[in-house]
Design a protein around this motif. Structure first.
Motif, PDB file in Angstrom:
ATOM      1  N   VAL A  52      20.721 -48.540 -25.496  1.00 45.24           N
ATOM      2  CA  VAL A  52      21.486 -48.244 -24.294  1.00 45.24           C
ATOM      3  C   VAL A  52      20.587 -48.433 -23.071  1.00 45.24           C
ATOM      4  CG1 VAL A  52      22.813 -46.457 -23.104  1.00 45.24           C
ATOM      5  CG2 VAL A  52      22.895 -46.618 -25.601  1.00 45.24           C
ATOM      6  N   HIS A  53      21.136 -49.012 -22.011  1.00 49.42           N
ATOM      7  CA  HIS A  53      20.416 -49.193 -20.754  1.00 49.42           C
ATOM      8  C   HIS A  53      20.720 -48.017 -19.846  1.00 49.42           C
ATOM      9  CE1 HIS A  53      19.823 -53.266 -22.151  1.00 49.42           C
ATOM     10  NE2 HIS A  53      21.143 -53.363 -22.304  1.00 49.42           N
ATOM     11  N   VAL A  54      19.748 -47.667 -18.995  1.00 48.56           N
ATOM     12  CA  VAL A  54      19.934 -46.537 -18.104  1.00 48.56           C
ATOM     13  C   VAL A  54      19.498 -46.911 -16.692  1.00 48.56           C
ATOM     14  CG1 VAL A  54      19.455 -44.099 -17.686  1.00 48.56           C
ATOM     15  CG2 VAL A  54      19.414 -44.976 -20.025  1.00 48.56           C
ATOM     16  N   ILE A  55      20.393 -46.680 -15.753  1.00 49.51           N
ATOM     17  CA  ILE A  55      20.092 -46.838 -14.335  1.00 49.51           C
ATOM     18  C   ILE A  55      19.987 -45.439 -13.753  1.00 49.51           C
ATOM     19  CG2 ILE A  55      20.997 -47.587 -12.105  1.00 49.51           C
ATOM     20  CD1 ILE A  55      22.432 -49.856 -13.648  1.00 49.51           C
ATOM     21  N   THR A  56      18.852 -45.123 -13.178  1.00 51.75           N
ATOM     22  CA  THR A  56      18.671 -43.821 -12.546  1.00 51.75           C
ATOM     23  C   THR A  56      19.217 -43.900 -11.130  1.00 51.75           C
ATOM     24  OG1 THR A  56      16.710 -43.447 -13.890  1.00 51.75           O
ATOM     25  CG2 THR A  56      17.006 -42.016 -11.967  1.00 51.75           C
ATOM     26  N   ILE A  57      20.165 -43.029 -10.828  1.00 50.71           N
ATOM     27  CA  ILE A  57      20.812 -43.030  -9.519  1.00 50.71           C
ATOM     28  C   ILE A  57      20.035 -42.188  -8.526  1.00 50.71           C
ATOM     29  CG2 ILE A  57      22.878 -42.364  -8.255  1.00 50.71           C
ATOM     30  CD1 ILE A  57      24.458 -42.750 -10.832  1.00 50.71           C
ATOM     31  N   ASP A  58      19.667 -40.994  -8.943  1.00 53.24           N
ATOM     32  CA  ASP A  58      19.073 -40.046  -8.019  1.00 53.24           C
ATOM     33  C   ASP A  58      18.017 -39.227  -8.736  1.00 53.24           C
ATOM     34  OD1 ASP A  58      18.488 -38.296  -5.978  1.00 53.24           O
ATOM     35  OD2 ASP A  58      20.430 -37.296  -5.984  1.00 53.24           O
ATOM     36  N   THR A  59      16.802 -39.235  -8.210  1.00 49.87           N
ATOM     37  CA  THR A  59      15.733 -38.429  -8.797  1.00 49.87           C
ATOM     38  C   THR A  59      15.463 -37.185  -7.960  1.00 49.87           C
ATOM     39  OG1 THR A  59      14.021 -39.638  -7.602  1.00 49.87           O
ATOM     40  CG2 THR A  59      14.601 -40.456  -9.808  1.00 49.87           C
ATOM     41  N   TYR A  60      16.416 -36.826  -7.105  1.00 43.93           N
ATOM     42  CA  TYR A  60      16.271 -35.653  -6.244  1.00 43.93           C
ATOM     43  C   TYR A  60      14.970 -35.731  -5.442  1.00 43.93           C
ATOM     44  CZ  TYR A  60      20.189 -33.846  -8.855  1.00 43.93           C
ATOM     45  OH  TYR A  60      21.420 -33.678  -9.427  1.00 43.93           O
ATOM     46  N   LEU A  61      14.900 -36.808  -4.634  1.00 40.78           N
ATOM     47  CA  LEU A  61      13.758 -37.053  -3.747  1.00 40.78           C
ATOM     48  C   LEU A  61      12.436 -37.111  -4.511  1.00 40.78           C
ATOM     49  CD1 LEU A  61      14.851 -34.733  -0.805  1.00 40.78           C
ATOM     50  CD2 LEU A  61      15.167 -37.207  -1.010  1.00 40.78           C
ATOM     51  N   GLY A  62      12.461 -37.728  -5.677  1.00 40.76           N
ATOM     52  CA  GLY A  62      11.243 -37.920  -6.458  1.00 40.76           C
ATOM     53  C   GLY A  62      10.847 -36.754  -7.330  1.00 40.76           C
ATOM     54  N   GLN A  63      11.681 -35.738  -7.414  1.00 39.50           N
ATOM     55  CA  GLN A  63      11.368 -34.575  -8.249  1.00 39.50           C
ATOM     56  C   GLN A  63      11.335 -34.960  -9.728  1.00 39.50           C
ATOM     57  OE1 GLN A  63      13.982 -31.238  -7.620  1.00 39.50           O
ATOM     58  NE2 GLN A  63      13.094 -30.056  -9.267  1.00 39.50           N
ATOM     59  N   TYR A  64      12.157 -35.937 -10.115  1.00 39.27           N
ATOM     60  CA  TYR A  64      12.232 -36.363 -11.516  1.00 39.27           C
ATOM     61  C   TYR A  64      11.859 -37.829 -11.634  1.00 39.27           C
ATOM     62  CZ  TYR A  64      15.069 -32.145 -11.672  1.00 39.27           C
ATOM     63  OH  TYR A  64      15.512 -30.859 -11.552  1.00 39.27           O
ATOM     64  N   ALA A  65      11.290 -38.189 -12.768  1.00 36.97           N
ATOM     65  CA  ALA A  65      10.980 -39.588 -13.048  1.00 36.97           C
ATOM     66  C   ALA A  65      12.263 -40.324 -13.404  1.00 36.97           C
ATOM     67  CB  ALA A  65       9.991 -39.677 -14.212  1.00 36.97           C
ATOM     68  N   ALA A  66      12.265 -41.619 -13.183  1.00 35.99           N
ATOM     69  CA  ALA A  66      13.409 -42.434 -13.587  1.00 35.99           C
ATOM     70  C   ALA A  66      13.543 -42.380 -15.110  1.00 35.99           C
ATOM     71  CB  ALA A  66      13.214 -43.875 -13.133  1.00 35.99           C
ATOM     72  N   VAL A  67      14.777 -42.403 -15.593  1.00 36.61           N
ATOM     73  CA  VAL A  67      15.003 -42.366 -17.039  1.00 36.61           C
ATOM     74  C   VAL A  67      14.413 -43.624 -17.668  1.00 36.61           C
ATOM     75  CG1 VAL A  67      16.728 -42.246 -18.863  1.00 36.61           C
ATOM     76  CG2 VAL A  67      17.079 -40.973 -16.744  1.00 36.61           C
ATOM     77  N   ASP A  68      14.777 -44.788 -17.173  1.00 32.74           N
ATOM     78  CA  ASP A  68      14.191 -46.067 -17.580  1.00 32.74           C
ATOM     79  C   ASP A  68      13.737 -46.783 -16.317  1.00 32.74           C
ATOM     80  OD1 ASP A  68      14.700 -45.674 -20.259  1.00 32.74           O
ATOM     81  OD2 ASP A  68      16.424 -47.006 -20.350  1.00 32.74           O
ATOM     82  N   GLU A  69      12.654 -47.504 -16.396  1.00 29.43           N
ATOM     83  CA  GLU A  69      12.116 -48.163 -15.212  1.00 29.43           C
ATOM     84  C   GLU A  69      12.938 -49.374 -14.773  1.00 29.43           C
ATOM     85  OE1 GLU A  69       9.752 -47.093 -13.169  1.00 29.43           O
ATOM     86  OE2 GLU A  69       9.624 -45.312 -14.421  1.00 29.43           O
ATOM     87  N   ASP A  70      13.392 -50.191 -15.715  1.00 32.31           N
ATOM     88  CA  ASP A  70      14.015 -51.460 -15.304  1.00 32.31           C
ATOM     89  C   ASP A  70      15.526 -51.402 -15.097  1.00 32.31           C
ATOM     90  OD1 ASP A  70      15.018 -51.442 -17.888  1.00 32.31           O
ATOM     91  OD2 ASP A  70      14.196 -53.386 -18.429  1.00 32.31           O
TER      92      ASP A  70
END
Length: 187
Positions: free
Chosen positions: A34-52
């Motif tokens: 499964v591919h994952v696009i991270t929408i919001d990391t809460y101003l950088g509080q969380y890392a992206a789920v997947d980088e690409d």
């Protein structure tokens, strides 16, 4: 943390759940589909789920500006143009993200029959890891089940169960196996 779960009827075996503090991020598994696009990391509080973000990350990039319709438009785009599915994740303590597969990938996974369940399973596994809900199962045996405080020795351990409910089910299955084995039958 350790959580005593259950004992076999004869009192010889018991299972405990222990937190797996060293569990790997399931997104690092090379078998994820499964591919994952991270929408919001809460101003950088969380890392992206997947980088690409996978093969449709550019399409999301063109739609992300529209806060009100971007997710709906992307979901429709994936369904209409790629025959795929998109699920949204918004955990309490983690990044908001879109989990998707294309139609071609869905057919490769399971012929497109239960793909949504597969996407959901990968998403829930990640969310369990993110929440620290990863467990190990320890099976212990005693030779003195009727003692007031029997001494227990470890006979089996396995870790990496993402979600407490799954870990409890696996612990009960392990107890059934050892109970059957001690009775002279196979599980």
């Amino acid at each position: 943390m350790s959580d005593f779960l259950s004992t076999t009827e004869d009192g010889r075996f018991r299972a405990r759940l222990v937190r797996d503090a060293r569990a790997d991020n399931p997104r690092n598994d090379p078998d994820t589909l499964v591919h994952v696009i991270t929408i919001d990391t809460y101003l950088g509080q969380y890392a992206a789920v997947d980088e690409d973000g996978g093969p449709l990350a550019d399409a999301w990039g063109r739609l992300a500006w529209n806060r009100w319709k971007g997710i709906e438009t992307f979901t429709r785009y994936v369904a209409i143009m790629h025959g795929g599915i998109v699920l949204e994740s918004a955990p309490d303590n983690g990044p908001r993200s879109l989990w998707y597969v294309t139609g071609e990938e869905a057919r490769a996974i399971d012929g497109g029959l239960l793909t949504e369940g597969y996407v959901e399973a990968e998403m829930e596994e990640y969310e369990a890891w993110l929440a620290g809900d990863v467990w190990g199962v320890v099976v212990e045996e005693t030779s003195e089940p009727d003692a007031d405080e029997p001494e227990w020795s470890q006979v089996a351990t396995r870790s990496g169960f993402y979600s407490g409910s799954f870990a409890r089910a696996q612990a009960r299955e392990a107890l059934r196996f050892y109970a059957a084995r001690s009775a002279g039958t196979t599980a």
